[in-house]
Enzyme design. Structure first.
Site, PDB file in Angstrom:
ATOM      1  N   TYR A   1      26.061   9.319  -3.958  1.00  0.00           N
ATOM      2  CA  TYR A   1      24.919   8.883  -3.202  1.00  0.00           C
ATOM      3  C   TYR A   1      24.400   7.661  -3.401  1.00  0.00           C
ATOM      4  O   TYR A   1      24.649   7.122  -4.892  1.00  0.00           O
ATOM      5  CB  TYR A   1      23.725   9.979  -2.984  1.00  0.00           C
ATOM      6  CG  TYR A   1      22.987  10.101  -4.284  1.00  0.00           C
ATOM      7  CD1 TYR A   1      23.439  10.686  -5.327  1.00  0.00           C
ATOM      8  CD2 TYR A   1      21.628   9.843  -4.068  1.00  0.00           C
ATOM      9  CE1 TYR A   1      22.587  10.814  -6.615  1.00  0.00           C
ATOM     10  CE2 TYR A   1      20.857   9.987  -5.311  1.00  0.00           C
ATOM     11  CZ  TYR A   1      21.592  10.454  -6.591  1.00  0.00           C
ATOM     12  OH  TYR A   1      20.485  10.738  -7.558  1.00  0.00           O
TER      13      TYR A   1
ATOM     14  N   LYS B   1      27.247   8.339  -9.835  1.00  0.00           N
ATOM     15  CA  LYS B   1      25.875   8.673  -9.012  1.00  0.00           C
ATOM     16  C   LYS B   1      26.255   9.900  -8.062  1.00  0.00           C
ATOM     17  O   LYS B   1      26.407   9.797  -6.837  1.00  0.00           O
ATOM     18  CB  LYS B   1      25.231   7.509  -8.176  1.00  0.00           C
ATOM     19  CG  LYS B   1      23.814   7.783  -8.021  1.00  0.00           C
ATOM     20  CD  LYS B   1      23.001   6.566  -7.699  1.00  0.00           C
ATOM     21  CE  LYS B   1      21.598   6.883  -7.102  1.00  0.00           C
ATOM     22  NZ  LYS B   1      20.778   7.495  -8.001  1.00  0.00           N
TER      23      LYS B   1
ATOM     24  N   GLU C   1      18.488   9.541 -20.950  1.00  0.00           N
ATOM     25  CA  GLU C   1      17.901   9.014 -19.712  1.00  0.00           C
ATOM     26  C   GLU C   1      16.776   9.913 -19.368  1.00  0.00           C
ATOM     27  O   GLU C   1      16.487  11.143 -19.828  1.00  0.00           O
ATOM     28  CB  GLU C   1      18.535   8.774 -18.844  1.00  0.00           C
ATOM     29  CG  GLU C   1      19.497   9.576 -18.191  1.00  0.00           C
ATOM     30  CD  GLU C   1      20.308   8.970 -17.206  1.00  0.00           C
ATOM     31  OE1 GLU C   1      20.277   7.833 -16.578  1.00  0.00           O
ATOM     32  OE2 GLU C   1      21.245   9.722 -16.765  1.00  0.00           O
TER      33      GLU C   1
ATOM     34  N   LEU D   1      23.108   6.711 -15.982  1.00  0.00           N
ATOM     35  CA  LEU D   1      23.502   6.055 -14.855  1.00  0.00           C
ATOM     36  C   LEU D   1      23.190   4.829 -15.104  1.00  0.00           C
ATOM     37  O   LEU D   1      22.170   4.379 -15.665  1.00  0.00           O
ATOM     38  CB  LEU D   1      22.363   6.759 -13.814  1.00  0.00           C
ATOM     39  CG  LEU D   1      22.907   6.132 -12.464  1.00  0.00           C
ATOM     40  CD1 LEU D   1      24.047   6.567 -11.779  1.00  0.00           C
ATOM     41  CD2 LEU D   1      21.791   6.168 -11.410  1.00  0.00           C
TER      42      LEU D   1
HETATM   43  N1  PDD Z   1      17.681   8.068  -9.246  1.00  0.00           N
HETATM   44  N2  PDD Z   1      19.250   7.837 -14.085  1.00  0.00           N
HETATM   45  C1  PDD Z   1      19.210   8.897 -13.388  1.00  0.00           C
HETATM   46  C2  PDD Z   1      19.865  10.040 -13.520  1.00  0.00           C
HETATM   47  C3  PDD Z   1      18.761   8.451 -11.599  1.00  0.00           C
HETATM   48  O1  PDD Z   1      18.868   9.568 -11.063  1.00  0.00           O
HETATM   49  C4  PDD Z   1      18.303   7.231 -11.412  1.00  0.00           C
HETATM   50  C5  PDD Z   1      17.684   7.206 -10.196  1.00  0.00           C
HETATM   51  C6  PDD Z   1      18.325   6.201 -12.360  1.00  0.00           C
HETATM   52  C7  PDD Z   1      17.885   4.794 -11.993  1.00  0.00           C
HETATM   53  O2  PDD Z   1      18.799   4.252 -11.336  1.00  0.00           O
HETATM   54  P1  PDD Z   1      18.333   3.174 -10.235  1.00  0.00           P
HETATM   55  O3  PDD Z   1      17.368   1.944 -11.056  1.00  0.00           O
HETATM   56  O4  PDD Z   1      19.517   2.586  -9.571  1.00  0.00           O
HETATM   57  O5  PDD Z   1      17.349   3.698  -9.139  1.00  0.00           O
HETATM   58  C8  PDD Z   1      18.904   6.522 -13.685  1.00  0.00           C
HETATM   59  C9  PDD Z   1      17.330   7.882  -7.832  1.00  0.00           C
HETATM   60  C10 PDD Z   1      16.145   7.072  -7.452  1.00  0.00           C
HETATM   61  C11 PDD Z   1      17.300   9.553  -7.237  1.00  0.00           C
HETATM   62  O6  PDD Z   1      17.864  10.234  -7.466  1.00  0.00           O
HETATM   63  O7  PDD Z   1      16.405   9.432  -6.200  1.00  0.00           O
END
Ligand code: PDD
Length: 288
Positions: A39, A154, A186, A210
Site C-alpha cells: 500500500y 510497504k 522505527e 521503511l
Molecule cells: N506509515 N515506518 C513505518 C512502519 C510506517 O508505517 C510509515 C508510514 C513510515 C513513514 O513513511 P512515510 O514518511 O512515507 O509516511 C515509517 C503510513 C503513514 C501508514 O501506515 O499510515
C-alpha cells in the site's frame, strides 16, 4: 454501514467507482487471507499531492519486491490518484492505494493460474497534527521490534505494527520506539530521528525500517538548513540520552517526542532542531 467513515464517498475498486459502503472484495482475496499486498499513503495539501512521484516510485519498488505485476506505469498510477483526488473535491486529504495479489484458492505459494491483482484507492479527509501535538510533543515507550525482516516493503501485513501501537495505547502513551538487537529501528508507523549535539541522526535505510518518503525529504531539509546529518546504527542508550527525538510520517509530518520511557527528552520541550525542520516542512507545504 462502516462506522466512522463517510460511507457515501466514492472509492476505486478494480476499475470501478463505487460507494465506500458498497465496496466489496472476495473473502478469498489474498490481501484478506494472507496480508499478501502492499500500500501507499500520499498526503495532499490544498489539493496538491506531496511528493507523489517519490510515493509512486516506492509503490513500484514494493510491487517488485513482492512480485505483484499490475502492468501499470507510474503515469497510470498518477492518473488514477489524481482522478480520485479531483472527484473527492477534498483539499487536505490522504490518498490511500492498496494492491493485493488478487483472488485465488487458498494456497500459500503464488497462484499458478492467472490472477488479477486487486486494486483499491480511497481518499480520506486529513487533519494535520494540531498545535497541541506540535507544542507538547509525543510521549513514547521503548519496546523490542518483534516484526519480520522485510520492514522495507510497504506491506499490508501490519500485525506487528498494530500490536506495537496497541502496546503504546495500553501503556497510556502516544507511540512506541522499537529496537532490534539494541538498535533503533522505527515507531509503530513512523521513522524516528535523534538529535545529539546539534547533529541529526537516523537509522540506516536497510531492511529493518521503511524508507519513509519523509526520511529523504527531512534529510534534504537538513542539508538545506545546514544541519549536520548522519545515517548510522543508533544504540538504545543513545536514544535514552538524546537531546531531541522526533518522528515522521505522511500523516504525522514531523513531530517532537518529548517523553521517552517516562522521562523528559532534553528539557521536555520541542527542541531547536525540531523547530528548524518544522518551519522548513511548513514552508515546503505552503510552496506546493
Ligand atoms: N506509515 N515506518 C513505518 C512502519 C510506517 O508505517 C510509515 C508510514 C513510515 C513513514 O513513511 P512515510 O514518511 O512515507 O509516511 C515509517 C503510513 C503513514 C501508514 O501506515 O499510515
Amino acid at each position: 454501514m462502516i462506522p466512522n467513515v463517510d460511507n457515501d464517498s466514492l472509492v476505486y475498486l478494480n476499475g470501478e467507482l463505487v460507494r465506500l459502503g458498497d465496496a466489496k472484495i472476495s473473502v478469498l482475496d489474498r490481501g484478506f487471507i494472507f496480508g499478501d499486498g502492499i500500500y501507499e499513503v500520499v498526503p495532499v495539501y490544498h489539493g496538491k499531492p506531496f511528493r507523489i512521484h517519490e510515493h509512486l516510485a516506492r509503490l513500484q519498488r514494493s510491487l517488485k519486491k513482492v512480485c505483484i505485476e499490475t502492468g501499470k506505469s507510474d503515469a497510470d498510477w498518477e492518473h488514477l490518484l489524481r482522478d480520485m483526488l479531483k472527484r473527492s473535491g477534498l483539499a487536505d486529504c490522504t490518498l490511500y492505494l492498496q494492491v493485493t495479489r488478487g483472488v485465488a484458492k487458498r494456497e500459500h505459494g503464488f497462484p499458478t493460474d492467472p490472477c488479477e491483482p486487486t486494486i483499491f484507492c480511497m481518499v480520506s479527509p486529513f487533519a494535520r497534527p494540531d498545535a497541541k501535538k506540535r507544542e507538547h510533543g509525543y510521549s513514547v515507550v521503548s519496546m523490542p521490534d518483534l516484526r519480520w525482516q522485510h520492514c522495507d516493503i510497504k506491506s499490508v501485513s501490519l500485525l506487528g505494527n498494530v500490536l506495537a501501537k496497541q502496546f503504546a495505547t495500553d501503556a497510556g502513551v502516544d507511540d512506541v520506539i522499537q529496537f532490534r538487537n539494541g538498535h533503533l529501528s522505527e515507531g509503530s508507523s513512523s521513522n524516528v530521528w535523534v538529535v545529539k549535539n546539534g547533529v541529526l541522526i537516523a537509522p540506516v535505510r536497510d531492511e529493518f525500517i521503511l524508507e519513509g518518503i519523509r526520511y529523504v525529504f527531512i534529510q534534504e531539509l537538513a542539508q538545506k538548513l545546514g544541519i549536520r546529518f548522519e545515517s548510522r546504527a543508533i544504540l538504545q542508550e543513545e536514544v535514552a540520552a538524546a537531546d531531541e527525538l522526533m518522528l515522521s510520517s505522511a500523516t504525522k509530518e514531523i513531530l517532537p517526542i518529548t517523553q521517552y520511557d517516562g522521562k523528559a527528552v532534553g528539557n521536555g520541550k520541542p527542541g531547536p532542531v525540531y523547530a528548524q525542520l518544522r518551519a522548513g516542512y511548513d514552508a515546503a507545504i505552503a510552496a506546493l
